[in-house]
Every structure is written in structure tokens, then in C-alpha cells.
Design a protein around this motif. Structure first.
Motif, mmCIF file in Angstrom:
data_model
loop_
_atom_site.group_PDB
_atom_site.id
_atom_site.type_symbol
_atom_site.label_atom_id
_atom_site.label_comp_id
_atom_site.label_asym_id
_atom_site.label_seq_id
_atom_site.Cartn_x
_atom_site.Cartn_y
_atom_site.Cartn_z
ATOM 1 N N THR A 92 3.829 22.540 37.569
ATOM 2 C CA THR A 92 2.327 23.538 37.452
ATOM 3 C C THR A 92 1.509 21.581 37.435
ATOM 4 N N ALA A 93 1.369 21.594 36.298
ATOM 5 C CA ALA A 93 0.299 20.628 35.373
ATOM 6 C C ALA A 93 0.941 18.911 36.607
ATOM 7 N N LEU A 94 2.182 18.962 36.543
ATOM 8 C CA LEU A 94 1.635 18.035 37.180
ATOM 9 C C LEU A 94 1.736 17.044 38.574
ATOM 10 N N ILE A 95 2.129 19.010 39.255
ATOM 11 C CA ILE A 95 1.086 18.650 40.615
ATOM 12 C C ILE A 95 -0.649 18.879 40.035
ATOM 13 N N CYS A 96 -0.738 19.841 39.207
ATOM 14 C CA CYS A 96 -2.209 19.673 39.143
ATOM 15 C C CYS A 96 -2.968 18.636 38.601
ATOM 16 N N ASP A 97 -2.044 17.119 37.705
ATOM 17 C CA ASP A 97 -3.296 16.140 37.427
ATOM 18 C C ASP A 97 -2.718 15.227 38.509
ATOM 19 N N ALA A 98 -1.450 15.371 39.314
ATOM 20 C CA ALA A 98 -1.828 14.463 41.044
ATOM 21 C C ALA A 98 -2.906 14.740 41.497
ATOM 22 N N TRP A 99 -3.143 16.096 41.745
ATOM 23 C CA TRP A 99 -4.159 16.929 42.365
ATOM 24 C C TRP A 99 -6.019 15.638 42.123
ATOM 25 N N PHE A 100 -6.229 16.168 40.590
ATOM 26 C CA PHE A 100 -6.944 15.601 40.209
ATOM 27 C C PHE A 100 -7.349 14.035 40.363
ATOM 28 N N ASP A 101 -5.675 13.495 39.653
ATOM 29 C CA ASP A 101 -6.126 12.192 39.549
ATOM 30 C C ASP A 101 -6.462 11.104 41.165
ATOM 31 N N VAL A 102 -6.129 11.949 42.111
ATOM 32 C CA VAL A 102 -6.377 11.404 43.799
ATOM 33 C C VAL A 102 -7.649 11.836 44.314
ATOM 34 N N MET A 103 -8.486 12.859 44.174
ATOM 35 C CA MET A 103 -9.530 13.644 43.651
ATOM 36 C C MET A 103 -10.448 13.083 42.658
ATOM 37 N N THR A 104 -10.708 12.760 41.753
ATOM 38 C CA THR A 104 -11.509 12.408 41.251
ATOM 39 C C THR A 104 -11.508 10.035 40.958
ATOM 40 N N GLY A 108 -10.898 2.706 46.741
ATOM 41 C CA GLY A 108 -10.315 0.983 47.139
ATOM 42 C C GLY A 108 -9.935 1.065 45.940
ATOM 43 N N ARG A 109 -8.893 0.243 45.183
ATOM 44 C CA ARG A 109 -8.402 0.005 44.256
ATOM 45 C C ARG A 109 -7.614 1.534 43.341
ATOM 46 N N SER A 110 -8.398 1.609 43.123
ATOM 47 C CA SER A 110 -8.893 3.135 41.354
ATOM 48 C C SER A 110 -7.919 4.478 42.538
ATOM 49 N N LEU A 111 -8.633 4.858 44.152
ATOM 50 C CA LEU A 111 -8.005 5.553 44.556
ATOM 51 C C LEU A 111 -5.561 5.297 45.378
ATOM 52 N N ARG A 112 -5.801 3.765 45.181
ATOM 53 C CA ARG A 112 -4.484 3.229 45.950
ATOM 54 C C ARG A 112 -3.377 3.709 44.360
ATOM 55 N N TRP A 113 -4.325 2.991 43.247
ATOM 56 C CA TRP A 113 -3.478 3.371 42.600
ATOM 57 C C TRP A 113 -2.703 5.318 41.735
ATOM 58 N N ALA A 114 -4.206 6.197 42.232
ATOM 59 C CA ALA A 114 -4.096 7.142 41.744
ATOM 60 C C ALA A 114 -2.720 8.025 43.176
ATOM 61 N N VAL A 115 -3.690 7.455 44.735
ATOM 62 C CA VAL A 115 -1.756 7.431 45.300
ATOM 63 C C VAL A 115 -0.490 7.561 45.021
ATOM 64 N N VAL A 116 -0.453 5.814 44.771
ATOM 65 C CA VAL A 116 1.012 5.300 44.879
ATOM 66 C C VAL A 116 1.452 6.317 42.831
ATOM 67 N N GLU A 117 1.104 6.245 41.929
ATOM 68 C CA GLU A 117 1.010 7.335 41.357
ATOM 69 C C GLU A 117 2.320 8.726 41.005
ATOM 70 N N ALA A 118 0.599 9.480 42.683
ATOM 71 C CA ALA A 118 1.092 10.870 42.668
ATOM 72 C C ALA A 118 2.210 10.967 43.379
ATOM 73 N N VAL A 123 4.280 13.620 41.583
ATOM 74 C CA VAL A 123 5.085 14.740 42.728
ATOM 75 C C VAL A 123 6.787 14.853 42.726
ATOM 76 N N PRO A 124 7.270 13.811 42.884
ATOM 77 C CA PRO A 124 8.828 13.627 42.531
ATOM 78 C C PRO A 124 9.383 14.298 41.269
ATOM 79 N N LEU A 125 8.687 14.209 39.967
ATOM 80 C CA LEU A 125 9.093 14.639 39.227
ATOM 81 C C LEU A 125 8.202 16.419 38.856
#
Length: 185
Positions: A92-104, A108-118, A123-125
């Protein structure tokens, strides 16, 4: 299962059955009430907001993830019954982190890296953690029904050769038989 443990389990189950209707009403009511509340918030909140202590908020979320993963690691190593709980918390903490990384993330580059990291890490973890929670829960339930695996020993692979009815083998001397080693035949 010892009688006192069985009695305790039965009391807990009976108590949960008594409050089940109230639990369902409260949980269902909150779930239904959240729908219009969420619609209201999405319509009225600004799309941008300056947040105080942004760095502490993100560090706190990452610390929660780390602590949940450490607790999960220790629980798995110790074969603890708390594995499902820690796995669910970590996922749950990992999903929340992925969500807030992408949403905030900015554009450009910041959004792409957030999506790649998620998609590559968080998300896989999280999926692995949720899978572990389900598998460990099933293993705990099965071991509660059957008993500890170590006590049962390995499962037999072939049927044992049993003596034919009426043709039991004679006891040998020194077998500590009540007849002092003699047979009745």
C-alpha cells in the motif's frame, strides 16, 4: 489446538459475528459518503497548491516504505504470522508513493521519470508484496487446519505395505513387548 486457545478463538469469532452488521453499515456508509465528497473536492480544490513541509512529507512517506519493507523482511526471515500484514502495508505504501510521485511531478522530464519509476520499481514491488500477503495468508490458514508442517514430516509418496489381515509379524526378542519377548503363537 489447546482448549483454552480454541475457546478464545470461539469468543473472538462470536464477538465479530455480533458486530458484523454494524461494521458493514459503518464501512459501507463511509464508502458511499466518500463518493460525493471526492466529487466535491475535485471540483473545488485548486489544481496547484504551495505546501509547507513538502520535504518532510516525502521523507516521511519514504521512511514508511522503508520501515514496512524492513518489517516484512524480518517477518519473512522469522516465518512470522505477521507476514501478510507487513506485506499489505508495504504494498500500500508503494502504491501511494507511485501515485503521488506521478500526480505531483511537473511536466516533461520530471513526469517521465516519475512514470518510469512507478512502472519499473514501485508498482511491481507492490504487486509482489500483495502476492506475498495472499500466499502467506493461505499458508497460515492451511497450517492452522493441518498443524505445523515440521510436526507432520514429509508427505508419503507411496502407500505403505501393510501386513495382510490375520498375518501380523511376530515381535522379536528385546522389543519390550508386554509378554517379555514371547509371542502368543
Amino acid at each position: 489446538m489447546p482448549p483454552d486457545l480454541a475457546d478464545r478463538r470461539d469468543r473472538v469469532v462470536a464477538r465479530l459475528r455480533r458486530i458484523r452488521v454494524w461494521l458493514l453499515l459503518v464501512i459501507g456508509g463511509v464508502a458511499v459518503a466518500l463518493l460525493p465528497w471526492t466529487a466535491y473536492l475535485s471540483a473545488t480544490l485548486p489544481s496547484e497548491h504551495l505546501a509547507n513541509h513538502w520535504d518532510i512529507a516525502w521523507a516521511g512517506l519514504d521512511l514508511l516504505e522503508a520501515l514496512a519493507l524492513v518489517a516484512l523482511f524480518v517477518a519473512v526471515v522469522r516465518k512470522s504470522v505477521f507476514v501478510p500484514m507487513f506485506a499489505a502495508v508495504a504494498g500500500t505504501a508503494l502504491i501511494c508513493d507511485a501515485w503521488f510521485d506521478v500526480m505531483t511531478a511537473g511536466t516533461g522530464r520530471s513526469l517521465r521519470w516519475a512514470v518510469v519509476e512507478a512502472l519499473v520499481a514501485e508498482v511491481p514491488l507492490a504487486v509482489l508484496c500483495f502476492w506475498l500477503a495472499f500466499e502467506a495468508t493461505e499458508a497460515i490458514e492451511l497450517s492452522a487446519e493441518v498443524g505445523p508442517a515440521s510436526a507432520a514430516g514429509p508427505l508419503p509418496t507411496a502407500q505403505r505395505d501393510l501386513p495382510e489381515v490375520g498375518r501380523e509379524s511376530a515381535r522379536t526378542a528385546g522389543s519390550e513387548a508386554p509378554s517379555g519377548g514371547r509371542t502368543s503363537r
